[in-house]
Each structure stands twice: as structure tokens, then as C-alpha cells.
Design an enzyme around this catalytic site. Structure first.
Site, PDB file in Angstrom:
ATOM      1  N   ASP A  85       0.856  -1.082  -0.077  1.00 39.97           N
ATOM      2  CA  ASP A  85       0.062  -0.175   0.016  1.00 39.97           C
ATOM      3  C   ASP A  85       0.852   1.154   0.004  1.00 39.97           C
ATOM      4  O   ASP A  85       2.060   1.278   0.251  1.00 39.97           O
ATOM      5  CB  ASP A  85      -0.985   0.072   1.038  1.00 39.97           C
ATOM      6  CG  ASP A  85      -2.248   0.873   1.023  1.00 39.97           C
ATOM      7  OD1 ASP A  85      -2.325   1.662  -0.128  1.00 39.97           O
ATOM      8  OD2 ASP A  85      -3.213   0.728   1.495  1.00 39.97           O
TER       9      ASP A  85
HETATM   10  C1  BGC Z   1      -4.893   3.008   0.029  1.00 41.19           C
HETATM   11  C2  BGC Z   1      -5.252   2.313  -0.908  1.00 41.19           C
HETATM   12  C3  BGC Z   1      -5.155   2.707  -2.436  1.00 41.19           C
HETATM   13  C4  BGC Z   1      -3.813   3.442  -2.670  1.00 41.19           C
HETATM   14  C5  BGC Z   1      -3.403   4.036  -3.957  1.00 41.19           C
HETATM   15  C6  BGC Z   1      -4.037   3.954  -0.251  1.00 41.19           C
HETATM   16  O1  BGC Z   1      -3.897   5.257   0.518  1.00 41.19           O
HETATM   17  O2  BGC Z   1      -4.966   2.618   1.155  1.00 41.19           O
HETATM   18  O3  BGC Z   1      -6.463   1.523  -0.817  1.00 41.19           O
HETATM   19  O4  BGC Z   1      -5.160   1.780  -3.514  1.00 41.19           O
HETATM   20  O5  BGC Z   1      -3.612   4.639  -1.593  1.00 41.19           O
HETATM   21  O6  BGC Z   1      -4.269   5.096  -4.244  1.00 41.19           O
END
Ligand code: BGC
Length: 767
Positions: free
Chosen positions: A293
Site C-alpha cells: 500500500d
Molecule cells: C489506499 C489504497 C489505495 C492506494 C493508492 C492508499 O492510501 O490505502 O487503498 O489503493 O492508496 O491510491
């Protein structure tokens, strides 16, 4: 000899069938195929250590618009082959620019994989996932995912960070909006459906995008519902509750997973060798790749398990994260760690293989670019509108529909001269209808309840008045008199209350679950007029609406319905569409009951036991629960009313006893059946839900567990005989020895309209 051609024929037929059902994509588009592996081998053999490490690096464009905003030296990194993936490039022009740099500028011409959070649509916006799950219709989710894939892929986005398959038992957690609710069985069915929809029959279909099941794992269990917080999850609960939807996604062929932010029992998910390597790779044989993530690799330093970036890289990479989203830590450290012998070269090859497999399977090497559309870009289409409207209609859950005069308040009586008042801050808020993660959707495309109702009212000769009444987080009552006057002048009032679109989703946890601001006060003032009120609740999570539940005759839980919010609601209010949704999360009476979920354990002192297995003399005082509130939710999992009514016959099972060991060997199974009947005067759709409970087992099992469901559409008076199968998959659980098996004991089975209804049949599970 004679049998061979037949075998080939049968195999060919099986492959064709599998390809049709999407279970086993055909060779070219399959990241697990031998054909793909041969191409990966050939390319890997040509790559330098640095080029391999480059594939592990994922960068974001600086914003959602405007190309070329990768880190300062982004162009240089791309040309060196040091960028494997880019996220947040959203237009064909943007993705093509980056791709040209990678293909034209880098030594091995390896294409970039573009990823984006395509969560509930790309340009065409569908209901938020929690809403869509209330349809209990995975095929519908698959269709919306397919539609989103077509739109996203047309812009070069071939990877979505979806589905979010985190089980969520705590509505304070804002990200509950992004998943399919509290149940692992239903969650698994939706996980599979989204993967099928995004990935299509073949990944190398230019309209397919690769799915990313996230957030691996346990993110929904964050302490206190506070986003990014820690989790304490026993291995049994992890395997029985949180892992199954991920396993389902992997079985369905999901090409990627995302490692989560949260620590599990002290070990950050993004450095967790048990989940990322033992479970995912060794037990499930996952062949795709794991993306971290956003900056989750860097954050393990903040968690406290690494003092420097090098150690963070070492721990996360060796644990099983393959691609580093935005931390820049793998890029700067893994080559040196390999040279120092701290990261095995074979581990690096494994990670690069996973990434290349997916790129080959997508056909990116053959078709790296997309056709750039005219300047106007992607537009909404009638087909998209129709699907968005149907999805919205199927997501609505009718919570209350009491008698007003001669009949239930809904559907509304229509007719010239009938005066309607529309009141509330969400009645005309296009931006809020977007919910969280709205991608390329534009608020101008969102049809609000006010706009759709005005159209209907004027064509039907029904005078409509509108008053906002207050703001979503309103503190002043200055708009109340106008709203009360509008109600007084109407025959019926429709109120649109709830949360703002941004109150749920990431970093949007709430400590309170009530209607924000002074909305409840507004509701009380309108109900006090004595006019019949229909309350439409827009929200990304269950809200504790106990007062409304007791005083408002009709309540529709509308979630955030997407671009066709208004038309879908108007058709539902007037009965052209039926509200057939059923809750996939329990709605608490008050935030103090949280976490609250239907599949809890019985304890030794239950207040009420659904099958009468409490203590002999239930004590009114020394029982689990609260002295000031009931244990039961306001509305339970599986609940939802219809414009008609249904009844279920007593449930029947194919045998009074069955051997657990035969079940484990796959030699035996049970058939469970019941008749469901439409007992009302309108046609309608019921969702028959099969629940089980196991007793006498080595570990205590939940009071009920969903193990099957079927949606049936019935004409008035019509009944349908439904059959369900209970076999190893449904009856096995992680027992005291941490074995996933069915055990001897008693099995109780319900087929009912929700998780609190019905009378069970009993089956003995013998040795
Ligand atoms: C979120 C994810 C997301 C990623 C990319 C993160 O802050 O937890 O769910 O896919 O950002 O945008």
C-alpha cells in the site's frame, strides 16, 4: 491408444468451458501459463540486477491531472528501466507519454503497468461497494466491474486497486464503504465476482484490467475503527474470517494483492512473512505479485520494526512484498542487499517474475499504447446509465415501511395534485453522490434526487417544494422554518439526510454514528408536523438511526448510489422498481454496541440463545451485554423489507445424520431445501439465506454462519423450491489443532429471510 483423442477432446472442451466461465483464462492471457513463463524466463535472463530492481518500483504522478509529474528525475528513472509501475495516470495521453519513454527509452523496452483506484466505476459511477453488496447479486457486481474495466483500459489503465475484500465489523471504520460488509462467505462471492469482471475471460483482452485484492490482511479489524491502526487477530480468526475473501480472489485468478498498513499481532502486514509467504505463496500457490500500500514499506520504520530504509526494504521484501508503492525504498536498497547476500537472488527473481507474468498476460508487450480519444475524452453512455441505475436500485435496502392510512407508505401514491415536499441537505448534492474514490466521474453527471423528482413531479402534475433545511454538518436551525412550512404544505415528505460523500472511505473514521450536525433535530421537527415522512439515508456506513427507526414510517438505506442516484430513487419511491437489497452489515442502535456482527460466538452467558442452548435458567442480570442497551442491532445482517411479503416453509435436510469424515473426504454432502413463497400482492425478489450453526465441536463456533444464498423473483402467490448444498467447504473450520476440517457434532440449518429468522433443522454429524 484409442482413448487419447477422446481425452484431448474432453480436455479441450474443459479448457473452453473454463475459459468461458473465466475460471481458467486461456493460455495467452494467463499469468500462470507455461507460455507466459517461457517469455518471462527469456526476458529475465537478459536483465541486469538494477533492471530487475527497477521493476519493483512504483511511482505516482503528482496529481490526478497533468502528465509527467513523477518524482523529479522520473523521466530518467523510466529510461533506465527503473520504474515498473505508475499509479494515478488517468488519461490516454498521460499513459502514452510515460509508455513511450519506457518502450522507446529503456534498454529492454519493458512496458509500464498503470494502476488506479477504480473502485466503483471509472467515468460511469456505480454505487459504493458496500451499497452494491446489499444487492446480494455478485453477477451485478461483475457487470459493473466489467464496465469499469472497459472505461479504464481505454485510457491505458490496465490495473485497478480493487476489490477491497476486507471484512469489516466496525462501522466507525470509514473504509467499510469500500467492501462487501461483515461476512466472509458473502465477501468471498463478491471478491470472485469483481475479479471476473475486471479480468474478463482473458487478461490480454485490451478491455481487461488486472485486479488487486486488498488490503492483505486484517485491515478491517483496526482497533477502535481508527484507520491505519493496529490489529490483534488470532490465527483461527484470521484464517476463518479475514483470509477467505482473499483466498477466493486468488482462486479466481486475481493477478495482484496489496499488502495493508496495519500491523497484525505486532508485525506490520507489509513485512509479514506468515501472511505474504507462508499463506499466500506456499499454501495458496499465488503466482502474481504483491504491491505494497502507499508508502507502507517506508512506514514499517514508523511502526518501529526498522531503524533505517535499508532494513525496511529488507524486511518487507524478504517477507513477500514485490512492488514498492511510492516509498522509493526498494529501488535504492534491494540491489545492494542482493550483493551483500541479505536478499537471496532467487527472491528477487521470484518478485520480478510475478510482475513480468502479469505484464505479459495483459498483452502489454504487444499493445503498450492506447488510442487517444478526441479532446472531449470519455463520456457517459446510455448503456452505462442503465447499468448504473439498475445497480443503484438493487442496492437500496428498505428498513421501514409502516402503515399510513390504509396501506404501507411506500410505494408512494402518485397522481395529479398530490403535493410532495423534498427536504434535506443531500437531496440536491451531486458531489456527495460521488462517495469516496470517484475516479474520472464528474459531479455534473450525477443525477440528484431533487432533479429526478422534479422531473417526475412536473410530468405527473404533482407540485414539488424543496427546502435544504440544514447542512450535512449543520449547526444552525435557521433553515428549519422554511423546511417545516414546506412539509406543512405537502401531502407527503421525502427527506434526504445522511453523511457527506467524504465522511467515509480512507482516513474517515468516525467516533459517532449518528446523523451528523443537527439533521436529526430537523427530522424531529418535520415528523412533528404529522405529515407522513419517507427518510432516504445516504451514507457510506451504517448509521445509528434509532430515533428515526421508531418515529419515521418509511426508511430507505440508499448508501451512495452513484450517478443514477435520483432516477433509481424516484423509480423505487413510486414502485416501478422494488427495493430488494438486504443488509450486508449490522446496523447498530448506538455506537457503544460496536463492534457488532451477526456471526459472533455464543459465550457461556448469552442473553438469548437462538436455539435455546443458554443456561437452564437464564439469569436476567449475569449475562453478557449492557445494562443500558440491548445486545441486538437495530437492523440485523441479511435484513431488508420488500413491497410484497414472503414466507418460508420448514427447512428440510436430505439426511438426519452424516459422517464428518465422509464430508472431509468429499464422499458425502447434504442437500438442504425449503420453499419460498410470495404471500403479498405484488411481484418481488427475496433473498433466501442459508445459515448453519455447529455445536459439540473442538472450538466454539458462531451462533450462525451464512453458507449459501439465492435470490428469487416471484409473482404474487408463486412459490419456488430451493435447494442448497452443504459439503466440505461449508462445514469445515479451523479446529483446535488448526486443521481445516469438519468435525463430529450437531449441525443446525436455517433457510430464512435474515440472520435472525427461521426455525432450524438438526443433523447429527457422526464420526
Ligand atoms: C489506499 C489504497 C489505495 C492506494 C493508492 C492508499 O492510501 O490505502 O487503498 O489503493 O492508496 O491510491
Amino acid at each position: 491408444m484409442q482413448r487419447k483423442p477422446q481425452l484431448v477432446l474432453v480436455l479441450g472442451w474443459l479448457m473452453a468451458l473454463a475459459a468461458q466461465t473465466g475460471r481458467l483464462p486461456a493460455q495467452g492471457g494467463d499469468f500462470r501459463s507455461t507460455q507466459t513463463e517461457a517469455r518471462v524466463d527469456a526476458l529475465l535472463a537478459q536483465m541486469t540486477l538494477e533492471e530487475k530492481v527497477g521493476q519493483l518500483n512504483q511511482l505516482s504522478t503528482g496529481s490526478l491531472s497533468g502528465p509527467k509529474q513523477v518524482v523529479d528525475n522520473g523521466d530518467e528513472l523510466i529510461r533506465k528501466g527503473w520504474v515498473g509501475g505508475i499509479l494515478n495516470a488517468v488519461t490516454a495521453q498521460e499513459t502514452n507519454i510515460f509508455q513511450k519513454e519506457a518502450i522507446g527509452g529503456s534498454r529492454l523496452h519493458i512496458p509500464i503497468l498503470f494502476g488506479l483506484d477504480v473502485i466503483h466505476g471509472f467515468r460511469t459511477l456505480f454505487p459504493i461497494p458496500l451499497g452494491l453488496s446489499a444487492s446480494w447479486d455478485p453477477d451485478l457486481a461483475e457487470q459493473t466491474a466489467r464496465y469499469a474495466a472497459q472505461e479504464a483500459s481505454s485510457q491505458g489503465v490496465r490495473w485497478t486497486f480493487s476489490p477491497m475484500v476486507d471484512i469489516a465489523r466496525d462501522p466507525r471504520w470509514g473504509r467499510i464503504a469500500e467492501g462487501a460488509g461483515e461476512d466472509p462467505y458473502l465477501g468471498s462471492a463478491f471478491a470472485r465476482a469483481y475479479v471476473r469482471g475486471y479480468q474478463g475471460l482473458r487478461l490480454d483482452d485490451p478491455a481487461s484490467i488486472v485486479a488487486c485484492a486488498k488490503h492483505f490482511v486484517g485491515y478491517g479489524a483496526v482497533e477502535g475503527g481508527r484507520d491505519y491502526n493496529s490489529t490483534e487477530i488470532s490465527e483461527r480468526t484470521l484464517r476463518g474470517v479475514y483470509l477467505p475473501p482473499f483466498h477466493a480472489a486468488v482462486e479466481e485468478g486475481a493477478g495482484t494483492l496489496m499488502s495493508a498498513f496495519n500491523a497484525i499481532n505486532g508485525v506490520p502486514s507489509s513485512a509479514n512473512a506468515f501472511t505474504l509467504t507462508q499463506v499466500l505463496r506456499k499454501e495458496w500457490n499465488f503466482r502474481g505479485f504483491v504491491d505494497s500500500d502507499w508508502t507502507a514499506v517506508r512506514e514499517v520504520m514508523v511502526h518501529g520494526i526498522a531503524d533505517d530504509a535499508r532494513t525496511a526494504a529488507l524486511k518487507c521484501f524478504n517477507a513477500g512484498v514485490d512492488m514498492d508503492m511510492e516509498s522509493n525504498i526498494f529501488l535504492n536498497n534491494i540491489a545492494e542487499l542482493v550483493r551483500a547476500g541479505r536478499v537471496p537472488a532467487s527472491r528477487l527473481d521470484e518478485a520480478v517474475r510475478g510482475i513480468l507474468r502479469v505484464k505479459f498476460a495483459l498483452g502489454l508487450f504487444e499493445h503498450p499504447y492506447v488510442v487517444e480519444p478526441a479532446a472531449s475524452g470519455l463520456a457517459a453512455t446510455p448503456a452505462g446509465d442503465a447499468l448504473a441505475r439498475r445497480a443503484a436500485e438493487e442496492s437500496f435496502v428498505l428498513l421501514e415501511n409502516r402503515m399510513v392510512g390504509d396501506g404501507p407508505l411506500l410505494p408512494l401514491a402518485a397522481g395529479p395534485g398530490r403535493k410532495i415536499a423534498l427536504i434535506g441537505p443531500l437531496a440536491d448534492s451531486a458531489t456527495d453522490m460521488l462517495g469516496s474514490w470517484s475516479c474520472q466521474a464528474v459531479s455534473g453527471d450525477m443525477v440528484t434526487l431533487r432533479s429526478a423528482l422534479s422531473k417526475r413531479a412536473s410530468s405527473g402534475g404533482m407540485p414539488l417544494s424543496f427546502a435544504r433545511g440544514t447542512d450535512v454538518s449543520g449547526t444552525t436551525d435557521s433553515g428549519f422554518p422554511e423546511a417545516v412550512a414546506a412539509a406543512m404544505g405537502a401531502d407527503v415528505v421525502v427527506m434526504a439526510l445522511g453523511e457527506s460523500g467524504r465522511s467515509s472511505g480512507e482516513a474517515s473514521s468516525r467516533a459517532h454514528l449518528n446523523l451528523p450536525g443537527n439533521q436529526e433535530k430537523l427530522l424531529e421537527a418535520i415528523v412533528a408536523t404529522g405529515k407522513p415522512v419517507v427518510l432516504v439515508v445516504f451514507s457510506g456506513r451504517p448509521l445509528s438511526i434509532a430515533w428515526a427507526s421508531a418515529h419515521v414510517p418509511a426508511i430507505i438505506m440508499a448508501w451512495f448510489p452513484g450517478m443514477q442516484a435520483g432516477p433509481a430513487l424516484v423509480r423505487t419511491l413510486f414502485g416501478e422498481a422494488e427495493p430488494a437489497g438486504r443488509l450486508t452489515v449490522s446496523i447498530p442502535r448506538t455506537v457503544g454496541q460496536v463492534p457488532i456482527y451477526y456471526n459472533h460466538l455464543n459465550t457461556g452467558r448469552p442473553r438469548v440463545d437462538p436455539i435455546g442452548m443458554g443456561s437452564d435458567k437464564p439469569d436476567p442480570y449475569y449475562v453478557t451485554g449492557y445494562i443500558d442497551e440491548a445486545n441486538t442491532p437495530l437492523y440485523p445482517f441479511g435484513y431488508g423489507l420488500s413491497y410484497t411479503s414472503f414466507s418460508f416453509s420448514p427447512v428440510e435436510v436430505s439426511a438426519a445424520s452424516v459422517s464428518a469424515s465422509a464430508i472431509n473426504k468429499g464422499e458425502s454432502q447434504l442437500t438442504v431445501s425449503a420453499d419460498v413463497r410470495n404471500t403479498g400482492s405484488r411481484e418481488g425478489t427475496e433473498t433466501a439465506q442459508l445459515y448453519i450453526r455447529l455445536r459439540g465441536t473442538s472450538v466454539a463456533r458462531p451462533v450462525r454462519e451464512l453458507k449459501g444464498f439465492q435470490r428469487v423473483h416471484l409473482a404474487p402467490g408463486e412459490s419456488r423450491h430451493l435447494e442448497f448444498r452443504l459439503a466440505r467447504d461449508e462445514l469445515a473450520f479451523w479446529n483446535a489443532d488448526m486443521k481445516d476440517v469438519a468435525e463430529p457434532g450437531s449441525l443446525y440449518v436455517w433457510v430464512a429471510s435474515d440472520s435472525t429468522q427461521g426455525t432450524p433443522a438438526k443433523v447429527e454429524l457422526t464420526e
